[in-house]
Design a protein around this motif. Structure first.
Motif, PDB file in Angstrom:
ATOM      1  N   GLU A  22      62.206  82.263  23.892  1.00  0.00           N
ATOM      2  CA  GLU A  22      61.083  83.228  23.618  1.00  0.00           C
ATOM      3  C   GLU A  22      61.102  84.561  23.494  1.00  0.00           C
ATOM      4  O   GLU A  22      60.622  85.453  22.797  1.00  0.00           O
ATOM      5  CB  GLU A  22      59.703  82.851  24.128  1.00  0.00           C
ATOM      6  CG  GLU A  22      59.807  83.226  25.481  1.00  0.00           C
ATOM      7  CD  GLU A  22      60.388  82.482  26.594  1.00  0.00           C
ATOM      8  OE1 GLU A  22      60.380  82.779  27.776  1.00  0.00           O
ATOM      9  OE2 GLU A  22      61.256  81.335  26.018  1.00  0.00           O
ATOM     10  N   LEU A  23      62.225  85.110  24.224  1.00  0.00           N
ATOM     11  CA  LEU A  23      62.549  86.602  24.321  1.00  0.00           C
ATOM     12  C   LEU A  23      63.978  87.022  23.855  1.00  0.00           C
ATOM     13  O   LEU A  23      64.225  88.079  23.733  1.00  0.00           O
ATOM     14  CB  LEU A  23      62.557  86.937  25.847  1.00  0.00           C
ATOM     15  CG  LEU A  23      61.266  86.720  26.517  1.00  0.00           C
ATOM     16  CD1 LEU A  23      61.491  86.896  28.011  1.00  0.00           C
ATOM     17  CD2 LEU A  23      60.328  87.678  25.949  1.00  0.00           C
ATOM     18  N   ARG A  24      64.843  86.100  23.172  1.00  0.00           N
ATOM     19  CA  ARG A  24      65.905  86.187  22.805  1.00  0.00           C
ATOM     20  C   ARG A  24      66.180  87.243  21.681  1.00  0.00           C
ATOM     21  O   ARG A  24      67.328  87.932  21.616  1.00  0.00           O
ATOM     22  CB  ARG A  24      66.545  84.736  22.491  1.00  0.00           C
ATOM     23  CG  ARG A  24      68.184  84.793  21.969  1.00  0.00           C
ATOM     24  CD  ARG A  24      68.574  83.460  21.517  1.00  0.00           C
ATOM     25  NE  ARG A  24      68.532  82.597  22.818  1.00  0.00           N
ATOM     26  CZ  ARG A  24      68.411  81.316  22.804  1.00  0.00           C
ATOM     27  NH1 ARG A  24      68.249  80.630  21.786  1.00  0.00           N
ATOM     28  NH2 ARG A  24      68.259  80.667  24.142  1.00  0.00           N
ATOM     29  N   ASP A  25      65.191  87.312  20.949  1.00  0.00           N
ATOM     30  CA  ASP A  25      65.219  88.375  19.760  1.00  0.00           C
ATOM     31  C   ASP A  25      64.664  89.839  20.019  1.00  0.00           C
ATOM     32  O   ASP A  25      64.521  90.573  18.953  1.00  0.00           O
ATOM     33  CB  ASP A  25      64.617  87.609  18.491  1.00  0.00           C
ATOM     34  CG  ASP A  25      63.230  87.552  18.701  1.00  0.00           C
ATOM     35  OD1 ASP A  25      62.658  87.315  19.709  1.00  0.00           O
ATOM     36  OD2 ASP A  25      62.763  87.168  17.656  1.00  0.00           O
ATOM     37  N   SER A  81      58.785  92.068  34.008  1.00  0.00           N
ATOM     38  CA  SER A  81      58.056  93.085  32.903  1.00  0.00           C
ATOM     39  C   SER A  81      57.811  92.048  31.616  1.00  0.00           C
ATOM     40  O   SER A  81      56.871  91.989  30.993  1.00  0.00           O
ATOM     41  CB  SER A  81      58.483  94.376  32.637  1.00  0.00           C
ATOM     42  OG  SER A  81      57.819  95.071  31.777  1.00  0.00           O
ATOM     43  N   VAL A  82      59.099  91.719  31.245  1.00  0.00           N
ATOM     44  CA  VAL A  82      59.098  90.807  29.850  1.00  0.00           C
ATOM     45  C   VAL A  82      58.354  89.650  29.803  1.00  0.00           C
ATOM     46  O   VAL A  82      57.624  89.282  29.071  1.00  0.00           O
ATOM     47  CB  VAL A  82      60.448  90.830  29.215  1.00  0.00           C
ATOM     48  CG1 VAL A  82      61.075  92.181  28.897  1.00  0.00           C
ATOM     49  CG2 VAL A  82      61.507  89.939  30.145  1.00  0.00           C
ATOM     50  N   GLU A  83      58.226  89.079  31.041  1.00  0.00           N
ATOM     51  CA  GLU A  83      57.516  87.739  31.254  1.00  0.00           C
ATOM     52  C   GLU A  83      56.084  88.108  31.175  1.00  0.00           C
ATOM     53  O   GLU A  83      55.316  87.133  30.752  1.00  0.00           O
ATOM     54  CB  GLU A  83      57.950  87.283  32.598  1.00  0.00           C
ATOM     55  CG  GLU A  83      59.542  86.703  32.288  1.00  0.00           C
ATOM     56  CD  GLU A  83      59.958  85.931  33.643  1.00  0.00           C
ATOM     57  OE1 GLU A  83      59.231  86.057  35.009  1.00  0.00           O
ATOM     58  OE2 GLU A  83      61.003  85.502  33.784  1.00  0.00           O
ATOM     59  N   ALA A 117      77.327  96.660  22.390  1.00  0.00           N
ATOM     60  CA  ALA A 117      77.635  95.366  21.534  1.00  0.00           C
ATOM     61  C   ALA A 117      77.661  94.226  22.377  1.00  0.00           C
ATOM     62  O   ALA A 117      77.390  93.174  21.995  1.00  0.00           O
ATOM     63  CB  ALA A 117      78.786  95.774  20.708  1.00  0.00           C
ATOM     64  N   SER A 118      78.444  94.106  23.508  1.00  0.00           N
ATOM     65  CA  SER A 118      78.480  93.101  24.364  1.00  0.00           C
ATOM     66  C   SER A 118      77.481  92.320  25.073  1.00  0.00           C
ATOM     67  O   SER A 118      77.570  91.147  25.274  1.00  0.00           O
ATOM     68  CB  SER A 118      79.845  93.446  25.376  1.00  0.00           C
ATOM     69  OG  SER A 118      79.142  94.158  26.533  1.00  0.00           O
ATOM     70  N   VAL A 119      76.370  93.185  25.186  1.00  0.00           N
ATOM     71  CA  VAL A 119      75.169  92.678  25.380  1.00  0.00           C
ATOM     72  C   VAL A 119      74.266  92.216  24.448  1.00  0.00           C
ATOM     73  O   VAL A 119      72.966  92.075  24.632  1.00  0.00           O
ATOM     74  CB  VAL A 119      74.520  93.414  26.757  1.00  0.00           C
ATOM     75  CG1 VAL A 119      75.333  93.822  27.889  1.00  0.00           C
ATOM     76  CG2 VAL A 119      73.922  94.845  26.049  1.00  0.00           C
ATOM     77  N   GLY A 120      74.652  92.632  23.160  1.00  0.00           N
ATOM     78  CA  GLY A 120      73.674  92.243  22.082  1.00  0.00           C
ATOM     79  C   GLY A 120      72.891  93.253  21.485  1.00  0.00           C
ATOM     80  O   GLY A 120      72.004  92.791  21.094  1.00  0.00           O
ATOM     81  N   PHE A 126      70.802  91.593  33.424  1.00  0.00           N
ATOM     82  CA  PHE A 126      69.404  91.517  32.746  1.00  0.00           C
ATOM     83  C   PHE A 126      69.584  91.017  31.262  1.00  0.00           C
ATOM     84  O   PHE A 126      68.761  90.034  30.822  1.00  0.00           O
ATOM     85  CB  PHE A 126      68.833  93.010  32.536  1.00  0.00           C
ATOM     86  CG  PHE A 126      67.541  92.816  31.678  1.00  0.00           C
ATOM     87  CD1 PHE A 126      66.520  92.195  31.950  1.00  0.00           C
ATOM     88  CD2 PHE A 126      67.628  93.380  30.456  1.00  0.00           C
ATOM     89  CE1 PHE A 126      65.267  92.407  31.205  1.00  0.00           C
ATOM     90  CE2 PHE A 126      66.574  93.443  29.795  1.00  0.00           C
ATOM     91  CZ  PHE A 126      65.350  93.074  30.222  1.00  0.00           C
ATOM     92  N   ALA A 127      70.580  91.623  30.515  1.00  0.00           N
ATOM     93  CA  ALA A 127      70.501  91.115  28.953  1.00  0.00           C
ATOM     94  C   ALA A 127      70.931  89.781  29.012  1.00  0.00           C
ATOM     95  O   ALA A 127      70.356  88.950  28.104  1.00  0.00           O
ATOM     96  CB  ALA A 127      71.695  92.166  28.253  1.00  0.00           C
ATOM     97  N   GLN A 128      71.917  89.259  29.774  1.00  0.00           N
ATOM     98  CA  GLN A 128      72.508  87.997  29.757  1.00  0.00           C
ATOM     99  C   GLN A 128      71.285  86.867  30.276  1.00  0.00           C
ATOM    100  O   GLN A 128      70.971  85.912  29.633  1.00  0.00           O
ATOM    101  CB  GLN A 128      73.420  87.740  30.735  1.00  0.00           C
ATOM    102  CG  GLN A 128      74.683  88.593  30.345  1.00  0.00           C
ATOM    103  CD  GLN A 128      75.932  88.129  31.350  1.00  0.00           C
ATOM    104  OE1 GLN A 128      75.601  88.447  32.347  1.00  0.00           O
ATOM    105  NE2 GLN A 128      76.948  88.551  30.863  1.00  0.00           N
ATOM    106  N   ALA A 129      70.375  87.401  31.176  1.00  0.00           N
ATOM    107  CA  ALA A 129      69.326  86.680  31.581  1.00  0.00           C
ATOM    108  C   ALA A 129      68.199  86.449  30.492  1.00  0.00           C
ATOM    109  O   ALA A 129      67.626  85.463  30.104  1.00  0.00           O
ATOM    110  CB  ALA A 129      68.522  87.043  32.797  1.00  0.00           C
ATOM    111  N   LEU A 130      67.950  87.573  29.774  1.00  0.00           N
ATOM    112  CA  LEU A 130      66.763  87.914  28.739  1.00  0.00           C
ATOM    113  C   LEU A 130      67.343  86.816  27.601  1.00  0.00           C
ATOM    114  O   LEU A 130      66.660  86.136  26.772  1.00  0.00           O
ATOM    115  CB  LEU A 130      66.880  88.959  28.277  1.00  0.00           C
ATOM    116  CG  LEU A 130      65.856  89.299  27.081  1.00  0.00           C
ATOM    117  CD1 LEU A 130      64.337  89.250  27.751  1.00  0.00           C
ATOM    118  CD2 LEU A 130      66.117  90.671  26.300  1.00  0.00           C
ATOM    119  N   ARG A 131      68.599  86.780  27.227  1.00  0.00           N
ATOM    120  CA  ARG A 131      68.998  85.956  26.152  1.00  0.00           C
ATOM    121  C   ARG A 131      68.910  84.495  26.486  1.00  0.00           C
ATOM    122  O   ARG A 131      68.948  83.625  25.526  1.00  0.00           O
ATOM    123  CB  ARG A 131      70.590  86.350  25.736  1.00  0.00           C
ATOM    124  CG  ARG A 131      70.534  87.720  25.333  1.00  0.00           C
ATOM    125  CD  ARG A 131      69.734  88.233  24.090  1.00  0.00           C
ATOM    126  NE  ARG A 131      69.907  89.636  23.640  1.00  0.00           N
ATOM    127  CZ  ARG A 131      68.984  90.399  23.022  1.00  0.00           C
ATOM    128  NH1 ARG A 131      67.639  90.028  23.040  1.00  0.00           N
ATOM    129  NH2 ARG A 131      69.235  91.621  22.904  1.00  0.00           N
TER     130      ARG A 131
END
Length: 128
Positions: free
Chosen positions: A74-77, A42-44, A93-96, A65-70
């Motif tokens: 272009e999606l890190r933020d 979806s985010v892609e 907090a551990s997943v940002g 998912f959060a680790q893969a996103l970060r």
């Protein structure tokens, strides 16, 4: 008028639909995913303004998912708000994540979190 896009990621279909219905009623555009794998696709396809993320899911959990996103510059933020029944805000907090809501959550707290994140440049009125 470009309303903010919220990606809701939860494996419980009742919770997923309830959150989506609430946010759609407030004027948000919604994308849905039942696990992290669907969420990555979806985010892609379309960058959301905020992600509401359950942590405990099959296939790909919220942490993976959060680790893969970060890992995607272009999606890190993209802001993440964790919605979880685990009762542990430190995991968020551990997943940002920039926010945490414990299940069961208060609807006003949900709307407040999303409005606070999406308010900049948004035409969606804050709850109240």
């Amino acid at each position: 008028m470009n309303h903010p896009l919220v990606l809701v990621v939860d494996d419980d279909p009742d919770i997923l639909e309830a959150i989506c219905d609430i946010l759609e009623a407030e004027g948000y555009r919604i994308a849905r995913a039942r696990h992290g794998g669907e969420a990555l696709a979806s985010v892609e396809a379309q960058r959301p303004d905020v992600i509401l993320l359950d942590l405990m899911m099959p296939v790909m959990d919220g942490v993976a998912f959060a680790q893969a996103l970060r890992l995607r510059p272009e999606l890190r933020d993209v802001p993440i708000v964790v919605i979880s029944a685990d009762g542990n805000p430190q995991r968020a907090a551990s997943v940002g994540a920039i926010g945490y809501l414990a299940k069961p959550f208060d609807i006003e707290a949900l709307l407040s979190q999303v409005a606070g994140i999406t308010r900049q440049g948004s035409s969606v009125a804050p709850p109240g």
